[in-house]
Design a protein around this motif. Structure first.
Motif, short mmCIF file in Angstrom:
data_model
loop_
_atom_site.label_atom_id
_atom_site.label_comp_id
_atom_site.label_asym_id
_atom_site.label_seq_id
_atom_site.Cartn_x
_atom_site.Cartn_y
_atom_site.Cartn_z
N MET A 118 0.83 -1.21 0.00
CA MET A 118 0.00 0.00 0.00
C MET A 118 0.87 1.27 0.00
N VAL A 119 1.93 1.26 0.83
CA VAL A 119 2.81 2.43 0.90
C VAL A 119 3.47 2.68 -0.45
N VAL A 120 3.93 1.59 -1.09
CA VAL A 120 4.58 1.72 -2.40
C VAL A 120 3.60 2.26 -3.43
N ALA A 121 2.36 1.76 -3.40
CA ALA A 121 1.34 2.21 -4.35
C ALA A 121 1.02 3.69 -4.15
N LEU A 122 0.88 4.11 -2.89
CA LEU A 122 0.59 5.51 -2.61
C LEU A 122 1.75 6.41 -3.02
N THR A 123 2.97 5.95 -2.76
CA THR A 123 4.15 6.73 -3.15
C THR A 123 4.23 6.88 -4.66
N THR A 124 3.97 5.77 -5.37
CA THR A 124 3.99 5.81 -6.83
C THR A 124 2.93 6.77 -7.37
N PHE A 125 1.73 6.71 -6.78
CA PHE A 125 0.66 7.61 -7.20
C PHE A 125 1.05 9.07 -6.94
N ALA A 126 1.65 9.32 -5.77
CA ALA A 126 2.05 10.68 -5.42
C ALA A 126 3.11 11.20 -6.38
N VAL A 127 4.05 10.33 -6.76
CA VAL A 127 5.11 10.73 -7.69
C VAL A 127 4.51 11.12 -9.04
N PHE A 128 3.60 10.28 -9.57
CA PHE A 128 3.01 10.58 -10.87
C PHE A 128 2.13 11.83 -10.80
N ALA A 129 1.42 12.00 -9.67
CA ALA A 129 0.59 13.20 -9.51
C ALA A 129 1.46 14.45 -9.48
N PHE A 130 2.61 14.34 -8.82
CA PHE A 130 3.53 15.47 -8.75
C PHE A 130 4.10 15.80 -10.13
N ILE A 131 4.42 14.76 -10.91
CA ILE A 131 4.95 14.97 -12.26
C ILE A 131 3.95 15.73 -13.12
N LEU A 132 2.69 15.27 -13.12
CA LEU A 132 1.66 15.92 -13.93
C LEU A 132 1.36 17.33 -13.41
N GLY A 133 1.32 17.46 -12.10
CA GLY A 133 1.06 18.78 -11.51
C GLY A 133 2.17 19.77 -11.82
N SER A 134 3.39 19.30 -11.81
CA SER A 134 4.54 20.16 -12.11
C SER A 134 4.49 20.66 -13.55
N MET A 135 4.17 19.74 -14.45
CA MET A 135 4.08 20.13 -15.85
C MET A 135 3.00 21.18 -16.07
N PHE A 136 1.84 20.99 -15.43
CA PHE A 136 0.75 21.96 -15.55
C PHE A 136 1.16 23.30 -14.95
N TYR A 137 1.85 23.27 -13.82
CA TYR A 137 2.28 24.50 -13.15
C TYR A 137 3.19 25.32 -14.05
N VAL A 138 4.17 24.67 -14.66
CA VAL A 138 5.10 25.39 -15.54
C VAL A 138 4.38 25.89 -16.80
N TYR A 139 3.47 25.08 -17.31
CA TYR A 139 2.77 25.40 -18.55
C TYR A 139 1.79 26.56 -18.38
N ARG A 140 1.01 26.57 -17.29
CA ARG A 140 -0.11 27.50 -17.18
C ARG A 140 -0.08 28.44 -15.98
N VAL A 141 0.81 28.25 -15.01
CA VAL A 141 0.73 29.02 -13.77
C VAL A 141 1.98 29.87 -13.52
N ARG A 142 3.14 29.32 -13.71
CA ARG A 142 4.37 29.99 -13.28
C ARG A 142 4.67 31.23 -14.13
N GLY A 143 4.97 32.33 -13.47
CA GLY A 143 5.39 33.54 -14.14
C GLY A 143 4.24 34.34 -14.74
N GLU A 144 4.60 35.49 -15.33
CA GLU A 144 3.62 36.36 -15.96
C GLU A 144 3.40 35.99 -17.43
N GLU A 145 4.44 35.50 -18.08
CA GLU A 145 4.35 35.13 -19.49
C GLU A 145 3.85 33.70 -19.63
#
Length: 325
Positions: free
Chosen positions: A1-28
């Motif tokens: 269960m811990v491994v599954a949750l960690t894996t899910f968290a890692v993938f969620a962070f990867i997708l969230g990071s990409m969205f953050y850089v694409y649509r949120v970070r900075g003024e441009e």
């Protein structure tokens, strides 16, 4: 269960990071998702976002206040000495090797796209390697750089009259970018735009910014622009230092020589070998578009899978070391 949750968290962070850089970070914002894929280096967004999270407060903005970085004062205070060596080097035509396919200096995977717009450079040091050619041509500059140990990479950079650098961002957040004006037009028509803010170079003035924000440059003045351009280690803590350790190892492999006497990094050696083949493949774009696309997507997919595996492993290792897993 811990491994599954960690894996899910890692993938969620990867997708969230990409969205953050694409649509949120900075003024441009990126004009499209396609521009983000081509110029935003989404494969590095997760590790970069971890670095942003663990970056010191003074560096959490597109353009920094250089007075908060006293370690750079020796460079700023001795800019005229640096200028004299840089101008002499420029007048000797040493920068011309950048645009000469017969020279090993031409094969620079990190800055390869800049050449077609007229940009050129001469390396001084790069993540643990001091160039022999620079030791011979710029000894005083190298002595000054030794007084600023947070500077991990340095080069002289020339932007000729009428040239430009199109909108882009650097792939990895290992460093901050430091500019010192040496021989510039001292004109607002020669400028860099960083996340929507224009900055015009002036002789003796310095600029420190986060190169992972969108930026571009133009020289529409009547004189070339010559600056000292440095990579300054990003001030981070805890997890940031762990990630930067691996990033700096990657950067050390990208050493590009100015002349044959200089050391050459593994990445540069590989790039120099495959570039002629890549040039031949690009001719297929006109003669055989179908075959060109098949080769292009096969290579890109293979590289993406390889880097993704390394990326996921690095994030997981960082989370374990930080006690998050």
């Amino acid at each position: 269960m811990v491994v599954a949750l960690t894996t899910f968290a890692v993938f969620a962070f990867i997708l969230g990071s990409m969205f953050y850089v694409y649509r949120v970070r900075g003024e441009e914002r990126y004009a499209s998702f396609g521009e983000y894929v081509r110029k935003g280096w989404p494969i590095f967004s997760p590790l970069n976002c971890l670095l942003y999270l663990f970056t010191e407060k003074r560096a959490r903005k597109p353009i920094m206040d250089t007075t908060e970085y006293p370690e750079l004062a020796p460079i700023r205070d001795n800019w005229e000495t640096i200028r004299d060596e840089a101008v002499a080097l420029y007048e000797s035509k040493a920068f011309d090797q950048t645009n000469n396919p017969e020279s090993s200096a031409y094969y620079d995977i990190g800055f390869r796209t800049f050449y077609k717009y007229g940009w050129s450079k001469f390396y001084l040091k790069w993540y643990g390697t001091t160039h022999r050619s620079a030791q011979a041509a710029c000894p005083k500059t190298l002595e000054i750089l030794k007084q600023a140990p947070t500077v991990k990479g340095a080069m002289f950079s020339v932007l000729p009259v009428g040239s430009k650098l199109t909108r882009h961002c650097d792939p990895v957040a290992v460093s901050l970018r430091y500019h010192v004006g040496l021989a510039t037009p001292n004109d607002n028509a020669c400028y860099i735009n960083i996340d929507g803010t224009d900055y015009s170079w002036r002789d003796g003035d310095d600029l420190l910014f986060d190169e992972t924000y969108l930026h571009y440059a133009h020289n529409d003045a009547q004189r070339y622009r010559l600056i000292l351009m440095c990579d300054v280690e990003r001030p981070t803590w805890v997890v940031g230092r762990i990630i930067n350790f691996f990033y700096k190892a990657l950067m050390r492999a990208t050493v590009v020589p100015n002349t044959e006497e200089d050391e050459r990094g593994l990445v540069n050696s590989i790039f120099a070998r495959v570039s002629p083949t890549l040039a031949n493949v690009r001719t297929l774009k006109e003669t055989n578009p179908g075959r060109y696309r098949a080769i292009k997507y096969s290579v890109n997919t293979t590289l993406a899978l390889a880097v993704s595996g390394l990326l996921i492993g690095s994030i997981y290792a960082a989370s374990v070391l930080a006690g998050l897993a």
